[in-house]
Design a protein around this motif. Structure first.
Motif, PDB file in Angstrom:
ATOM      1  N   PRO A 104       0.816  -1.220   0.000  1.00 10.27           N
ATOM      2  CA  PRO A 104       0.000   0.000   0.000  1.00 10.27           C
ATOM      3  C   PRO A 104       0.850   1.271   0.000  1.00 10.27           C
ATOM      4  O   PRO A 104       1.645   1.484   0.909  1.00 10.27           O
ATOM      5  CB  PRO A 104      -0.817  -0.115   1.294  1.00 10.27           C
ATOM      6  N   ARG A 154      -2.117  -6.422  10.167  1.00  8.03           N
ATOM      7  CA  ARG A 154      -3.195  -6.732   9.214  1.00  8.03           C
ATOM      8  C   ARG A 154      -4.216  -7.688   9.826  1.00  8.03           C
ATOM      9  O   ARG A 154      -5.121  -8.160   9.131  1.00  8.03           O
ATOM     10  CB  ARG A 154      -2.608  -7.374   7.962  1.00  8.03           C
ATOM     11  N   THR A 181       2.255   4.168   2.985  1.00  8.49           N
ATOM     12  CA  THR A 181       2.315   3.583   4.323  1.00  8.49           C
ATOM     13  C   THR A 181       3.766   3.248   4.660  1.00  8.49           C
ATOM     14  O   THR A 181       4.615   3.149   3.760  1.00  8.49           O
ATOM     15  CB  THR A 181       1.487   2.283   4.402  1.00  8.49           C
ATOM     16  N   PRO A 182       4.061   3.054   5.966  1.00  8.08           N
ATOM     17  CA  PRO A 182       5.432   2.692   6.359  1.00  8.08           C
ATOM     18  C   PRO A 182       5.877   1.359   5.747  1.00  8.08           C
ATOM     19  O   PRO A 182       7.070   1.076   5.701  1.00  8.08           O
ATOM     20  CB  PRO A 182       5.337   2.576   7.890  1.00  8.08           C
ATOM     21  N   ALA A 183       4.909   0.571   5.275  1.00  6.18           N
ATOM     22  CA  ALA A 183       5.250  -0.724   4.699  1.00  6.18           C
ATOM     23  C   ALA A 183       6.164  -0.584   3.484  1.00  6.18           C
ATOM     24  O   ALA A 183       7.009  -1.441   3.236  1.00  6.18           O
ATOM     25  CB  ALA A 183       3.974  -1.475   4.308  1.00  6.18           C
TER      26      ALA A 183
END
Lengths: 236, 270
Positions: free
Chosen positions: B91, B202, B94-96
């Motif tokens: 995504p 998640r 986001t920090p991801a």
């Protein structure tokens, strides 16, 4: 014995550990490996085992037993720390943080008791710790200390591997170090999400921290009342 | 347990056992030393160590074989994250994104490092295989479904940790290579810890460490990656005497053999 060895690549988080940097020929020659490529464990010679520890200090010992006691000392320190963390949780701790920090406490206790049992009468005594520099009521203080301990533990096991002669002990150290690395990443993410493996821990070659016992024990010293003597530990 | 009988039995198949153990006298002295000083529970372990020393794989070609094995796994991870990061499955905003990019960069750095090391040792690195990250259709939405992507990432990281652990012993004669392998091993564990936290965010029921042989809700597709992690006895020491069974399994990560790992990754290699 070790004085006759060529200078080893420096330890620490750098890129100088492998032969590429200083040539295959020199790499093969260090440790006295023969040029045919047949390697011998000859460079894992212990230091002379007769170095006298200073009065009042705890001798970690020599050879593999010395390395296991070195690990046992670090696990004692970590276990004592997390026991205190859980006994007096910092202000604002969340339920999830408390649960996972309790897990970490249990893991460190498991490591400590494992070494104590496996070493039997060869085990060093119970260490006295000194956490006067830690404010257990403060999240920043606790997690900052936890991060230092976990990264230090990872670097210590990574550096100790090459000092171990028994593959069985090496495997055990490997089973533990990856759990310490899981802890280190989690603690780092608690402090700053995404810092689990940032450039303060991992170098440009993608390699984690590594430290030799002398440097690890220097870092651990302020947290110990007991004085450890590492003068009989094996060196590369 | 009668140690003398065990060695005598081995002598029937391997007349040189005493030479391998240095000499009969040394072997028995070694055993007497360990038997006398270690807790009784640790004796089988000490004995195993003694035999491993005698029969342990010699260095030389073994080291480059391990490095090529590691390189193959790093190729897999590097391409997985490189494709994943480019696919848009993570995504945006986001920090991801940063986390996956960090891991991608490490895996690619490992590939370069291992290739350089093999070249420096005079060995040609293995070529990169062709990968199928759907694993023959088992994960058809690998680069379109974020949860699938994270699930496979978790399995790769946890398995990478086990793979390095399983072969570290073969590197014991080469200090520099062993140390570097350990430094990669713990990086994979850091990745695993973070990916597991990403999955938890998640909604997955998973912790940064492996409990029993639990897949963290991924299920049968990756069960082989976790089988064996449930061990709670280490070197003859029952860890559940000190902590809960869950904590006992979590506190030690377990190795996988090369055959086990290759069977696990085989569906991903065309």
């Amino acid at each position: 014995m070790e004085n006759s060895h060529p200078v080893l690549p420096p330890t620490g988080n750098n890129e100088d550990l492998l032969p590429g940097k200083f040539g295959r020929r020199k790499f093969i020659s260090y440790c006295g490996l023969v040029a045919s490529g047949v390697t011998i464990a000859a460079c894992k010679k212990d230091k002379d085992n007769d170095n006298m520890p200073p009065a009042g200090s705890i001798d970690l010992g020599s050879g593999d037993i010395g390395i296991l006691n070195y690990a046992y000392a670090l696990e004692q320190l970590e276990a004592a720390f997390y026991i205190q963390v859980i006994a007096s949780p910092y202000a604002g701790i969340t339920a999830n943080e408390l649960a996972l920090l309790t897990d970490i406490r249990d893991h460190e206790v498991a490591h400590r008791e494992f070494f104590k049992t496996a070493l039997g009468v060869k085990a060093i005594t119970n260490l006295e710790v000194n956490f006067s520099a830690v404010n257990f009521g403060s999240r920043d203080s606790v997690l900052g200390t936890a991060k230092a301990f976990e990264d230090l533990g990872v670097s210590a096991y990574n550096g100790a591997g090459q000092l171990i002669t028994d593959p069985g002990y090496l495997l055990l150290a490997g089973k533990i170090v990856s759990v310490e690395a899981r802890h280190a990443a989690y603690i780092r993410d608690l402090i700053s999400n995404g810092s689990f493996a940032d450039s303060t821990a991992i170098n440009a070659s993608g390699l984690d921290l590594v430290n030799k016992p002398a440097d690890v024990l220097t870092a651990a010293k302020p947290f110990l009342k007991s004085v450890l003597y590492a003068g009989n530990l094996p060196t590369v | 347990m009668n140690i003398k009988n065990i060695i005598t039995e081995i002598e029937k198949f391997d007349p040189e056992v005493y030479d391998r153990l240095d000499s009969r006298r040394t072997a028995m002295q070694q055993f007497a030393f360990w038997g006398g000083r270690l807790a009784l529970a640790a004796v089988p372990f000490a004995l195993g160590g003694m035999f491993k020393k005698a029969y342990g794989q010699s260095a030389g070609s073994g080291i480059t074989a391990v490095l090529n094995y590691a390189l193959t796994l790093e190729y897999l991870e590097a391409e997985f994250y490189t494709k994943g990061a480019a696919s848009g499955v993570v995504p945006a905003g986001t920090p991801a994104v940063g986390a996956i990019n960090t891991i991608r960069d490490h895996e690619n750095a490992h590939v370069v490092f291992l290739k350089n090391t093999l070249n420096a040792m005079g060995t040609t690195p293995v070529s990169k295989p062709t990968f199928d990250f759907t694993a023959g259709g088992a994960f058809p939405d690998i680069f379109t479904n974020y949860d699938t992507f994270l699930a496979v990432a978790q399995a790769f990281e946890d398995t990478g940790v086990r793979a390095y652990k399983g072969r570290a012993g073969e590197l014991i004669s080469n200090h520099a290579v062993l140390t570097a392998a350990l430094q990669i091993h713990s990086v994979e564990a850091r990745h695993a810890s973070h990916i597991r936290q990403m999955r938890k965010a998640r909604g997955a029921n998973v912790k940064p460490w492996i409990t029993g042989k639990d897949t963290g809700g991924i299920g049968a597709a990756v069960q082989a990656n976790y089988n064996g992690e449930e061990l709670t006895t280490q070197a003859g020491v029952d860890i559940t005497k000190f902590v809960s069974a869950n904590a006992a399994s979590e506190s030690f990560d377990e190795p996988l053999t090369a055959d086990q790992v290759l069977a696990i990754v085989k569906p991903f290699i065309v």
